[in-house]
Design an enzyme around this catalytic site. Structure first.
Site, PDB file in Angstrom:
ATOM      1  N   HIS A 121       7.080  31.703 103.910  1.00  0.00           N
ATOM      2  CA  HIS A 121       8.529  31.849 103.746  1.00  0.00           C
ATOM      3  C   HIS A 121       9.182  31.147 104.948  1.00  0.00           C
ATOM      4  O   HIS A 121       8.597  31.110 106.037  1.00  0.00           O
ATOM      5  CB  HIS A 121       8.841  33.345 103.771  1.00  0.00           C
ATOM      6  CG  HIS A 121      10.264  33.715 103.485  1.00  0.00           C
ATOM      7  ND1 HIS A 121      11.267  33.581 104.415  1.00  0.00           N
ATOM      8  CD2 HIS A 121      10.849  34.229 102.375  1.00  0.00           C
ATOM      9  CE1 HIS A 121      12.411  34.011 103.888  1.00  0.00           C
ATOM     10  NE2 HIS A 121      12.179  34.406 102.653  1.00  0.00           N
ATOM     11  N   ASP A 198       2.808  38.569 108.473  1.00  0.00           N
ATOM     12  CA  ASP A 198       4.101  38.770 107.825  1.00  0.00           C
ATOM     13  C   ASP A 198       3.860  39.658 106.611  1.00  0.00           C
ATOM     14  O   ASP A 198       3.357  39.212 105.577  1.00  0.00           O
ATOM     15  CB  ASP A 198       4.683  37.408 107.430  1.00  0.00           C
ATOM     16  CG  ASP A 198       5.951  37.536 106.589  1.00  0.00           C
ATOM     17  OD1 ASP A 198       6.307  38.665 106.211  1.00  0.00           O
ATOM     18  OD2 ASP A 198       6.569  36.492 106.296  1.00  0.00           O
ATOM     19  N   GLN A 201       5.915  41.133 101.957  1.00  0.00           N
ATOM     20  CA  GLN A 201       5.602  41.333 100.541  1.00  0.00           C
ATOM     21  C   GLN A 201       4.411  42.266 100.310  1.00  0.00           C
ATOM     22  O   GLN A 201       4.011  42.462  99.165  1.00  0.00           O
ATOM     23  CB  GLN A 201       5.328  39.974  99.865  1.00  0.00           C
ATOM     24  CG  GLN A 201       6.530  39.074  99.782  1.00  0.00           C
ATOM     25  CD  GLN A 201       7.682  39.665  98.951  1.00  0.00           C
ATOM     26  OE1 GLN A 201       7.490  40.564  98.129  1.00  0.00           O
ATOM     27  NE2 GLN A 201       8.886  39.175  99.197  1.00  0.00           N
ATOM     28  N   LYS A 224      12.697  45.883 101.396  1.00  0.00           N
ATOM     29  CA  LYS A 224      11.722  45.497 100.360  1.00  0.00           C
ATOM     30  C   LYS A 224      10.760  46.646 100.068  1.00  0.00           C
ATOM     31  O   LYS A 224       9.812  46.494  99.305  1.00  0.00           O
ATOM     32  CB  LYS A 224      10.945  44.254 100.800  1.00  0.00           C
ATOM     33  CG  LYS A 224      11.810  42.988 100.907  1.00  0.00           C
ATOM     34  CD  LYS A 224      10.961  41.813 101.285  1.00  0.00           C
ATOM     35  CE  LYS A 224      11.769  40.615 101.757  1.00  0.00           C
ATOM     36  NZ  LYS A 224      12.508  39.937 100.690  1.00  0.00           N
ATOM     37  N   CYS A 362      13.129  30.423  99.318  1.00  0.00           N
ATOM     38  CA  CYS A 362      13.026  30.236 100.782  1.00  0.00           C
ATOM     39  C   CYS A 362      11.636  29.755 101.178  1.00  0.00           C
ATOM     40  O   CYS A 362      11.089  30.208 102.202  1.00  0.00           O
ATOM     41  CB  CYS A 362      13.364  31.511 101.538  1.00  0.00           C
ATOM     42  SG  CYS A 362      15.069  31.974 101.374  1.00  0.00           S
TER      43      CYS A 362
HETATM   44  N1  PLP Z   1       8.583  36.727 104.715  1.00  0.00           N
HETATM   45  C1  PLP Z   1       8.351  36.867 103.405  1.00  0.00           C
HETATM   46  C2  PLP Z   1       6.962  36.664 102.878  1.00  0.00           C
HETATM   47  C3  PLP Z   1       9.389  37.206 102.546  1.00  0.00           C
HETATM   48  O1  PLP Z   1       9.151  37.349 101.237  1.00  0.00           O
HETATM   49  C4  PLP Z   1      10.693  37.397 103.080  1.00  0.00           C
HETATM   50  C5  PLP Z   1      11.830  37.697 102.189  1.00  0.00           C
HETATM   51  O2  PLP Z   1      11.798  37.443 101.010  1.00  0.00           O
HETATM   52  C6  PLP Z   1      10.874  37.267 104.454  1.00  0.00           C
HETATM   53  C7  PLP Z   1       9.805  36.922 105.240  1.00  0.00           C
HETATM   54  C8  PLP Z   1      12.211  37.493 105.076  1.00  0.00           C
HETATM   55  O3  PLP Z   1      12.580  38.829 104.935  1.00  0.00           O
HETATM   56  P1  PLP Z   1      14.025  39.348 105.400  1.00  0.00           P
HETATM   57  O4  PLP Z   1      15.034  38.453 104.719  1.00  0.00           O
HETATM   58  O5  PLP Z   1      14.082  40.749 104.910  1.00  0.00           O
HETATM   59  O6  PLP Z   1      14.084  39.235 106.868  1.00  0.00           O
END
Ligand code: PLP
Length: 404
Positions: A121, A198, A201, A224, A362
């Protein structure tokens, strides 16, 4: 697991959009919140609202206790050794920016490298990229195959280039690939390289044990995992958090201040400058308790059935191409259909009441890798039903017929 009892806790699901029952399959972007979470935040603002840590009076002490209790609950949930290993942040993005900034000021030298993967992401890519570019360093990227599986041989080779840190998604938000993070962490540790996971998900779908994974850092977003927006976390091993410098400066994160010199507070407060989002932290605690009240193994199996059913039924559609076909997949399915723009498909099924996400999610480099402008992504949560899977697949079939 009684799905009706669970759904009753999510009133937002019980509504019509464009005259059709809402089928919410955009859970990877954000999950809905159960009543207990909404109530907890309301209760805080109704009866407990106060700034924390700084007050001697009753309300401040009560709010401080509740906030620190929430930290302990989150620490237990991910099986951290100590609650001070959990820093509250706004979410995954802020946690990763915190790490990139702290590493920049303490660890990174001119020409250093950071290792990420091809499936990240933007939040787990851009902070590292921008930071390393300021030091004329290099971002090393582990490639993936056509199924969305990382090339571990290549990973092993890239580790030999001695990156200062490795940062990898537990589960891809586009492909659904579950990466073999435990193995990857072990490989990096053989060369003494710290690893960030990270978990944006993964945390809502799978039990997380940071000690078993042996990751150095684990980042996640509350919204999430059924918690409010604006709250999330950074787990870090004590030895690392002690070593890293603060990310932001101001109140709360200091010990002593004079015009000449400032010393910093102990963990985890060193990383929590300013007034935190106390109400949301309490909501996060309640979301954790909500998940803990369920049989997580059963939830995991149920969500896997939803996903499998969606994949099997979508496979019948002519011209469908799944983006991400790893054996180990979780939570979501991404696809395109020949000759149909994902945006058009998403717009039409929205009118049938089905909420999915379309676009690059993203993760533009993933789109570039597959040579596509975007995908349609359906992502599942524990409140979704088999009937909703059918409504979704039928909607896609009808939309595809209309658009051809
Ligand atoms: N990393 C992953 C794998 C994600 O799916 C997301 C959001 O969809 C993020 C980071 C960023 O999360 P946030 O916008 O809640 O900071």
């Amino acid at each position: 697991m009684d799905i009706n009892t669970i759904r009753n806790q999510f009133p937002v699901l019980d509504q019509q959009v464009y005259g059709k029952p809402l089928v919410y399959l955009d859970n990877a972007a954000t999950t809905q919140k159960p009543l207990c979470v909404i109530e907890r935040e309301r209760e805080y603002y109704l009866h407990e609202n106060c700034n924390i840590h700084r007050g001697v009076h009753y309300l401040s002490q009560k709010a401080t206790e509740a906030y620190e209790h929430a930290r302990q609950t989150v620490a237990d949930f991910i099986h951290a050794k100590e609650s001070r290993e959990v820093v509250f942040t706004r979410g995954t993005t802020e946690s990763l920016n915190l790490l990139a900034t702290s590493f920049e000021h303490h660890i990174i030298n001119e020409g250093d490298k950071v290792l990420v993967t091809a499936i990240e992401h933007h939040s787990n890519l851009v902070p590292w990229q921008q930071m390393i570019q300021r030091h004329h360093g290099k971002l090393l990227v582990v490639p993936m195959d056509d199924n969305g599986v990382l090339d571990l041989d290549c990973y092993e080779e890239l580790l030999k280039e001695s990156p200062k840190i490795v940062s990898i998604a537990h589960i891809s938000n586009v492909l659904g690939t579950v990466n073999p993070v435990k193995e990857m962490i072990g490989m990096a540790h053989q060369s003494g390289i710290p690893v960030v996971i990270d978990g944006a998900q993964s945390i809502a779908h799978h039990a997380i044990d940071v000690q078993d994974l042996d990751c150095d850092f684990f980042v996640f977003s509350g919204h999430k995992m059924y918690a409010p927006m604006g709250i999330g976390g950074l787990y870090g091993k004590t030895e690392w958090l002690k070593k890293l410098p603060p990310y932001q400066f101001g109140g709360e994160m200091v010990d002593t201040v004079s015009f000449e010199k400032t010393t910093f507070n102990v963990l985890p407060f060193k990383f929590e400058a300013g007034t935190p989002n106390v109400g949301a932290a309490l909501g996060l605690e309640t979301a954790v308790q909500f998940l803990q009240s369920l049989d997580r193994g059963e939830v995991e199996r149920y969500e896997a059935q939803l996903l499998l059913s969606a994949i099997q039924k979508l496979s019948e559609i002519e011209g469908i191409r799944f983006i991400g076909e790893a054996e180990q997949r979780s939570g979501l399915v991404s696809f395109i259909i020949d000759g149909i723009h994902p945006y058009d498909l998403g717009t039409i099924i929205d009118k049938m009441g089905v909420a999915v996400r379309t676009g690059h999610h993203c993760a533009e480099p993933v789109m570039t890798r597959f040579g596509i402008p975007g995908t349609v992504r359906a992502s599942f949560a524990l409140y979704n039903t088999m009937e909703e899977v059918d409504i979704f697949v039928n909607a896609v079939k009808r939309a595809a017929m209309m658009l051809r």
